[in-house]
Design an enzyme around this catalytic site. Sequence first.
Site, short mmCIF file in Angstrom:
data_model
loop_
_atom_site.label_atom_id
_atom_site.label_comp_id
_atom_site.label_asym_id
_atom_site.label_seq_id
_atom_site.Cartn_x
_atom_site.Cartn_y
_atom_site.Cartn_z
N GLN A 36 55.17 21.97 -33.71
CA GLN A 36 56.09 20.87 -33.47
C GLN A 36 57.34 21.12 -34.30
O GLN A 36 57.34 20.90 -35.50
CB GLN A 36 55.45 19.52 -33.82
CG GLN A 36 56.40 18.34 -33.75
CD GLN A 36 57.10 18.21 -32.42
OE1 GLN A 36 56.47 18.36 -31.37
NE2 GLN A 36 58.39 17.98 -32.43
N GLN A 61 60.72 20.01 -33.87
CA GLN A 61 61.77 19.02 -34.10
C GLN A 61 61.48 18.22 -35.37
O GLN A 61 60.34 17.81 -35.60
CB GLN A 61 61.84 18.07 -32.90
CG GLN A 61 63.11 17.25 -32.84
CD GLN A 61 63.16 16.35 -31.62
OE1 GLN A 61 62.19 15.69 -31.28
NE2 GLN A 61 64.29 16.30 -30.95
N GLY A 91 54.83 10.70 -28.81
CA GLY A 91 54.39 10.41 -27.46
C GLY A 91 54.48 11.66 -26.61
O GLY A 91 53.56 12.03 -25.88
N GLY A 92 55.62 12.31 -26.71
CA GLY A 92 55.83 13.55 -25.99
C GLY A 92 56.89 14.38 -26.67
O GLY A 92 57.67 13.87 -27.47
N MET A 93 56.92 15.66 -26.38
CA MET A 93 57.96 16.55 -26.88
C MET A 93 58.43 17.40 -25.71
O MET A 93 57.63 18.07 -25.06
CB MET A 93 57.44 17.42 -28.02
CG MET A 93 58.50 18.34 -28.61
SD MET A 93 59.86 17.40 -29.35
CE MET A 93 61.23 18.54 -29.05
N GLU A 94 59.74 17.40 -25.50
CA GLU A 94 60.35 17.94 -24.29
C GLU A 94 60.53 19.44 -24.30
O GLU A 94 61.55 19.96 -23.80
CB GLU A 94 61.71 17.26 -24.08
CG GLU A 94 62.75 17.52 -25.17
CD GLU A 94 62.73 16.55 -26.34
OE1 GLU A 94 63.71 16.51 -27.09
OE2 GLU A 94 61.72 15.83 -26.50
N HIS A 132 60.59 10.20 -19.29
CA HIS A 132 61.49 10.41 -20.42
C HIS A 132 61.56 11.90 -20.78
O HIS A 132 62.65 12.47 -20.91
CB HIS A 132 61.00 9.60 -21.62
CG HIS A 132 61.89 9.70 -22.82
ND1 HIS A 132 62.90 8.80 -23.07
CD2 HIS A 132 61.93 10.60 -23.84
CE1 HIS A 132 63.52 9.14 -24.18
NE2 HIS A 132 62.95 10.23 -24.67
N GLU A 133 60.40 12.53 -20.93
CA GLU A 133 60.40 13.95 -21.32
C GLU A 133 61.00 14.82 -20.21
O GLU A 133 61.69 15.80 -20.50
CB GLU A 133 58.97 14.41 -21.64
CG GLU A 133 58.26 13.57 -22.70
CD GLU A 133 59.07 13.34 -23.96
OE1 GLU A 133 59.89 14.22 -24.32
OE2 GLU A 133 58.89 12.29 -24.59
N HIS A 166 64.72 14.88 -20.35
CA HIS A 166 65.23 15.78 -21.39
C HIS A 166 65.53 17.18 -20.85
O HIS A 166 66.25 17.94 -21.49
CB HIS A 166 64.22 15.90 -22.52
CG HIS A 166 64.39 14.89 -23.61
ND1 HIS A 166 65.58 14.70 -24.27
CD2 HIS A 166 63.50 14.02 -24.17
CE1 HIS A 166 65.42 13.75 -25.19
NE2 HIS A 166 64.18 13.33 -25.15
N GLU A 199 68.91 11.43 -26.95
CA GLU A 199 67.94 10.36 -26.65
C GLU A 199 68.52 9.18 -25.89
O GLU A 199 67.82 8.57 -25.09
CB GLU A 199 67.30 9.88 -27.96
CG GLU A 199 66.48 10.95 -28.67
CD GLU A 199 65.31 11.48 -27.83
OE1 GLU A 199 65.00 10.89 -26.78
OE2 GLU A 199 64.73 12.50 -28.24
N ASP A 225 64.84 13.57 -39.75
CA ASP A 225 63.83 12.70 -39.17
C ASP A 225 64.10 11.23 -39.48
O ASP A 225 63.62 10.34 -38.78
CB ASP A 225 62.45 13.11 -39.69
CG ASP A 225 61.36 12.86 -38.67
OD1 ASP A 225 61.62 13.05 -37.47
OD2 ASP A 225 60.25 12.47 -39.08
N TYR A 257 67.81 5.93 -29.16
CA TYR A 257 67.19 5.77 -27.85
C TYR A 257 67.74 4.55 -27.11
O TYR A 257 68.35 4.68 -26.04
CB TYR A 257 65.67 5.62 -27.99
CG TYR A 257 64.94 6.81 -28.52
CD1 TYR A 257 64.20 7.64 -27.68
CD2 TYR A 257 64.95 7.12 -29.88
CE1 TYR A 257 63.50 8.74 -28.18
CE2 TYR A 257 64.26 8.21 -30.39
CZ TYR A 257 63.53 9.02 -29.53
OH TYR A 257 62.85 10.10 -30.02
N ARG A 292 49.57 9.30 -33.47
CA ARG A 292 50.92 9.06 -32.95
C ARG A 292 51.70 8.16 -33.92
O ARG A 292 51.32 7.02 -34.19
CB ARG A 292 50.83 8.42 -31.58
CG ARG A 292 52.15 8.36 -30.83
CD ARG A 292 51.91 7.85 -29.42
NE ARG A 292 53.16 7.63 -28.71
CZ ARG A 292 53.23 7.09 -27.50
NH1 ARG A 292 52.13 6.74 -26.85
NH2 ARG A 292 54.41 6.90 -26.93
N LYS A 333 54.42 6.52 -33.78
CA LYS A 333 54.91 5.25 -33.25
C LYS A 333 53.92 4.12 -33.49
O LYS A 333 54.31 2.97 -33.74
CB LYS A 333 55.16 5.41 -31.74
CG LYS A 333 55.40 4.11 -31.00
CD LYS A 333 55.48 4.34 -29.51
CE LYS A 333 55.57 3.02 -28.76
NZ LYS A 333 55.69 3.21 -27.30
#
Length: 594
Positions: free
Chosen positions: A125, A127, A258-261, A285-286, A289, A308, A366, A374, A547, A549
């Site tokens: 990961q 980002q 949630g997701g990574m594009e 959403h992803e 991107h 975003e 971050d 967003y 997660r 979030k």
Amino acid sequence: MDIHSYARPAEARVTNVALDLRADFDRRRLVGTAALSVDRAPDARSIVLDTRDLIIHRVTDHAGHELAHRLGQVDAIIGCPLEIDLPAAAQQIAIDYETSPQAAALQWLSPEQTAGRRQPFLYSQGQAILTRTWIPTQDSPGVRQTYTARIIVPAPLRAVMSAESRTPAGREVPGGRAFEFRLDQPVPPYLFALAVGDLAFRELGPRTGVYAEPATVDAAAFEFADVEQMVTAAESLLGAYRWGRYDLLVLPPSFPFGGMENPLLTFATPTVLAGDRSLVSLVAHELAHSWSGNLVTNATWSDFWLNEGVTTYVEHRIMEELYGTEHADMLAVLARRDLLEEIDRLGGPQSRDTVLHVDLRGRDPDDGATRIPYDKGAALMTLLEHTVGRDRFDAFLKSYFDRFAFTSIETATFLDFLKTRLLSDSKEADSARLRLHEWVFEPGLPGNAMEPKSARLDRVAAAARSCLDDGARGPDTSTWTTQEWLHFLNTLPEHVSIADLGRLDEMFGFTTRGNSEVLFAWLRIALKHRYLAAMPALERFLTRQGRRKFLRPLFEDLMATDWGRPIAQRIYAQARPGYHAVVTSTLDPIVRGA
């Protein structure tokens, strides 16, 4: 200038990365070589790369001659520079290295931490600035690079990456199987992504599919059945999809987002597998991107809203195309509520953290990954659409992605293009009347923001008020979507008795919900009112998924009370080893620093 990178790309810039790595699960290290192609100014004498916790063994040129190199002083946030002397006319360098077992971008999972519980798992990961912990390169969103890779993994496992797979089944080599990849479109390094595990694949459409562990793959294929239609819907709005395939990878529960594009291969959390396709807006959403973020990228992390905000706006448009205006209206109302709550959490409408173009000097990028880029960014896009009309705004979006395709831009560039291509000849709008400066560079939510409405959610709010009346029967919820359930929970009265919570729980089974979003909203209400019947479900939720979030607000809620603090500390001590470094860096100050 990118304040989160040591690179000096005007002097020497990495243009391609060729990886040859072996995944050593016993030692929890990636070991091998990164060969970098370099575009340099005529007078450049060295190149500066970003690293963090890498062990550098040797640096050579294309002929194998060793090159002088040195690691600089370590910074707690951005790691340390690797400066390499460049001989005359050198266009390629090779770095023999290995990662640290503590590399923040890499999570090595034991079999017990996976869905199948039979094989280990690895995923990256990158980002925002974590790619430097597994690849020595110029780790800036403003320095786009192509890449190739050969990844050797233990024989039972399969490697996938954010690139075209050249050997889908792998090739037998000493010590395991080798998988080869190639990405010819230049992307920022945070989009370099790798996963290794016991993976199966299901086709969803001619250019779409899903990878997951065998125990999960059928559920994932059911959940994401509409992905091919999503790609088509996105193309109708934004222009051609330029990446070939669009696949998804459902990761083990510890995945922090949630997701990574990642291009060609979105990484997704299993918390969206609700069983009823009710959380697929995350996939929209992803997918969005693929244009806003991957095709056109923020040049620095202070410009994160360009990624975003545009993406969140497009996500709502894709959902409207697939599921209708009524559904999109619900998403917009919930996003507005989330934005207002986030502004309050960050210190109110005067807080500098509510600025779109946020100042991140001396801070981890971050820190800027709040709901502001967003939802405030999407609110600005919605205002522009309603001001100039949908047809004109859609034409502007397509021209934006065409003009800046495969480049990274700053906020000033976007605003100049916006004023020139959309506002200069508009009778309805100019930047002053739209208050563009206020939207982008000042805190809070400007007064000209559109306020979305939803008749369906209005009915849900009325049901939430009435269902607590003595003897009231619950509303007919047989057709309710996730959005309606979330609105129901968030419009309950401020003060609810334990008896009322028990009645609601018995009526609707909130504590046993499999839908992660609804369960999360219910658990926050339970914590606020000390509804102890939900505490076992809370502990399961905090220990079985990673997660951020969900985790950050729940641990914050626990730590805010004397009775909840020891519960939070006990659960965190148990769960922390299974969380990703992105999550522990957020939660450590909350739970351990209190």
